[in-house]
Design an enzyme around this catalytic site. Structure first.
Site, PDB file in Angstrom:
ATOM      1  N   PRO A 209       0.830  -1.216   0.000  1.00 27.45           N
ATOM      2  CA  PRO A 209       0.000   0.000   0.000  1.00 27.45           C
ATOM      3  C   PRO A 209       0.859   1.258   0.000  1.00 27.45           C
ATOM      4  O   PRO A 209       1.815   1.385   0.757  1.00 27.45           O
ATOM      5  CB  PRO A 209      -0.809  -0.123   1.296  1.00 27.45           C
ATOM      6  CG  PRO A 209      -0.842  -1.585   1.593  1.00 27.45           C
ATOM      7  CD  PRO A 209       0.468  -2.125   1.110  1.00 27.45           C
ATOM      8  N   GLU A 430      19.063   4.892  25.487  1.00 28.26           N
ATOM      9  CA  GLU A 430      19.204   5.343  24.104  1.00 28.26           C
ATOM     10  C   GLU A 430      20.669   5.558  23.734  1.00 28.26           C
ATOM     11  O   GLU A 430      21.081   5.271  22.607  1.00 28.26           O
ATOM     12  CB  GLU A 430      18.414   6.636  23.885  1.00 28.26           C
ATOM     13  CG  GLU A 430      16.917   6.519  24.145  1.00 28.26           C
ATOM     14  CD  GLU A 430      16.252   5.461  23.281  1.00 28.26           C
ATOM     15  OE1 GLU A 430      16.775   5.150  22.194  1.00 28.26           O
ATOM     16  OE2 GLU A 430      15.209   4.930  23.706  1.00 28.26           O
TER      17      GLU A 430
END
Length: 616
Positions: A209, A430
């Site tokens: 899509p 992180e």
């Protein structure tokens, strides 16, 4: 288009008729009320009647059929119900009118009959109005409405109304070349027929899509300059039996009458799924429609000059008879765009936008890994909306960055405040990812580190940019991916000595990578070059139920052991590297806690400052 104008005219006529009908009904109600009010008389009882006559207030009395109509001296009128026996009031009435000295005119006559015309009109006018509306609707629905379910709903796109051309399609040059051949054939058929070549009868566009299948069809309609019929696969099947097959026949009849032309069927999997498969068998009506489509595309009669173009993102559920040569001769896959192709798509979508001159499209293309054409269009539009919201004169790089973060991570949660311990843990998590990525995967530099909470559930994010796609990965590269993925969890244990739930998604992703390495790619020395992956069939999507052979319990235990060994070894390696470069980890985490967001250039400057050439 002409059909839109006709639809607007029909809607305007319907509104006019509805307005006229409303005015007529209101007028009839008003007339009925007026006439009814004018004919209605006040009614008094017999006692009041006698008192008024004896008092000399009545000038005339008209008696008939047991009802008396009185006319008073002032000209007003009233009525009274008299006894059925005239002897009860006639003698009294004669004596009373002569005794009080007031001249009263007493007449005996039948009451006046009301005209039947107003009542008849009140009954006939609404009936005639309803009949007129029914006739109008039947005439309007002839050819397009409820009386003709079997006619095709394909919309004819006129050449003068098509606005999309091949210049609007970027990033799929190979696919454009394939479909441009169809356009060239329609423009100059002799160029191909002189060599005995025949144009493909059908072209199936396959892709995820948003990759541009429908956009490419619009471009073909804009370039071909021939009649272009557009329809969705779901428009064929209705609740009435036989409607789908009838619409297919009608569509091809119209196409033959307009040949050469193109028929575009969007989402063809809605009508072209495999027959007689799946739980509960097939859907008879859908199968009839598919059978008719197969017959029209390549049956006993040939459709010369009619090219069928279809699009789907589920080619695996299509019927094999639909995919064979002679029906869909070409099956063109539209892949997700690579880095250079994403840059070309971005250039198309920023043509009509005022962007800053320093906008780095190359970096933005690297940043948008995994984005397809629809995503990139949405990205440019979101960036323009953000710039307009901030009253800027042009769209800047920071607007594109914020738009990309919104699409991937969600909106900023400004009112969500983390505790200092949580905030520090997220920062080290992180930074663990970022540091290991810098040490192990230099071809994928860190683009940005953030510890701003987002609405998609992330408390922080580490983003990277791909300089170029890699389509083949080695075992060592996959092992580096595992180490980098587990870097956040390893950093938490190295710094805080305790694990948390923040690494749950990292563990899931790492497990999936390790399982693929062992089960699908044969990267286990103990198992050797063997693929143990089982193909999953979804029986509700038209697939046959397939039972694959199960492997032995010993082999399953060895697979589990190899997956676990990969994960544990990668995690231990991540901890070793972070402990070795703990000073770099602490320095990056301090800067991140202070700024909340670090860009790739800022991170690289910190690396150079602390550790010019980190050795793994």
């Amino acid at each position: 288009m002409q059909s839109d104008k006709q639809r607007d005219l029909r809607n305007r006529n319907l509104r006019n008729i509805a307005l006229i009908a409303f005015i007529v009904i209101i007028a009839l109600i008003a007339l009925q009320s007026w006439f009814g009010a004018s004919n209605a008389l006040d009614e008094i009882d017999y006692t009041q009647f006698r008192a008024l006559v004896e008092d000399g207030q009545v000038s005339e009395i008209v008696i008939g059929d047991g009802l008396g109509v009185l006319t008073f001296i002032d000209g007003t009128r009233a009525q009274v119900q008299l006894p059925p026996d005239e002897s009860a009031y006639v003698p009294w009435l004669e004596q009373s009118t002569s005794a009080n000295g007031v001249p009263v005119s007493v007449r005996f006559e039948a009451p006046a009959q009301e005209s039947w015309l107003p009542s008849a009109l009140m009954m006939l006018v609404p009936i005639l109005l309803v009949v007129a509306l029914l006739v109008y609707f039947m005439r309007r629905t002839q050819g397009t409405g409820a009386m003709t379910f079997g006619q095709s709903k394909a919309r004819l796109v006129r050449t003068d109304s098509a606005q999309v051309t091949f210049n609007e399609v970027a990033g799929i040059d190979e696919v454009k070349e394939e479909v441009e051949e169809v356009v060239e054939y329609l423009k100059d058929p002799k160029r191909f027929s002189r060599l005995g070549a025949e144009i493909p009868k059908g072209i199936l566009l396959v892709g995820s899509p948003g990759t541009g299948k429908t956009l490419l069809a619009k471009a073909i309609s804009g370039e071909a300059h021939v009649p272009f019929f557009s329809i969705s696969g779901s428009d064929f099947v209705e609740m009435f039996v036989g409607v789908g097959a009838s619409r297919v026949r009608d569509m091809f009849q119209k196409a033959k009458a307009s040949s050469p032309c193109i028929i575009f069927i969007d989402e063809i999997d809605a009508v072209g799924r495999k027959r007689g498969a799946g739980l509960g068998g097939g859907h008879d009506e859908r199968e009839q429609t598919l059978n008719q489509l197969l017959s029209e595309m390549d049956g006993f009669e040939t459709n010369k000059g009619v090219i069928v173009l279809a699009a789907t993102n589920r080619p695996d559920v299509l019927d094999p008879a639909l995919l064979r040569p002679g029906r869909f001769d070409r099956r063109i896959a539209i892949p997700a765009p690579a880095v250079k192709e994403r840059r070309e798509i971005l250039e198309v979508h920023i043509r009509n936008k005022k962007v800053a001159e320093d906008l780095d499209l190359d970096l933005l293309a690297q940043r948008t890994r995994g984005f397809v054409g629809a995503d990139l269009r949405n990205l440019c539009n979101e960036a323009a909306l953000l710039a307009a919201r901030r009253n800027k004169e042009q769209v800047e790089t920071e607007d594109f960055e914020e738009a990309a973060d919104r699409i991937e991570l969600g909106l900023k949660r400004k009112k969500m405040v983390l505790g200092e311990d949580e905030r520090k843990r997220v920062a080290y998590h992180e930074c663990g990812h970022a540091l290991l990525m810098r040490l192990l995967e230099k071809e994928m530099p860190v683009h940005k580190i953030s510890i701003i909470p987002r609405t998609h559930g992330s408390l922080g994010a580490t983003q990277w940019a791909e300089r170029f796609e890699k389509y083949i990965r080695t075992k060592s590269e996959y092992e580096n991916v595992l180490v980098t993925t587990l870097g956040g969890r390893a950093a938490e244990e190295v710094v805080f000595g305790e694990l948390s739930t923040g690494a749950y998604e990292d563990i899931r992703n790492a497990t999936q990578w390790a399982k693929r390495m062992v089960v699908e790619y044969g990267m286990s020395e103990k198992l050797g070059p063997i693929s143990l992956a089982r193909e999953r069939m979804d029986v509700f999507l038209g697939e046959e139920i397939v039972r694959s052979d199960e492997h032995s319990e010993e082999l399953a235990a060895l697979v589990d052991s190899e997956i676990r060994a990969l994960l544990v070894g990668s995690y231990n390696r991540a901890k070793e590297l972070l402990q070795k470069h703990r000073n770099v980890l602490d320095r990056i985490a301090e800067e991140l806690l202070e700024r909340e967001v670090l860009t790739g250039s800022e991170i690289e400057a910190l690396y150079t400052e602390i550790l010019p050439e980190p050795a793994v």
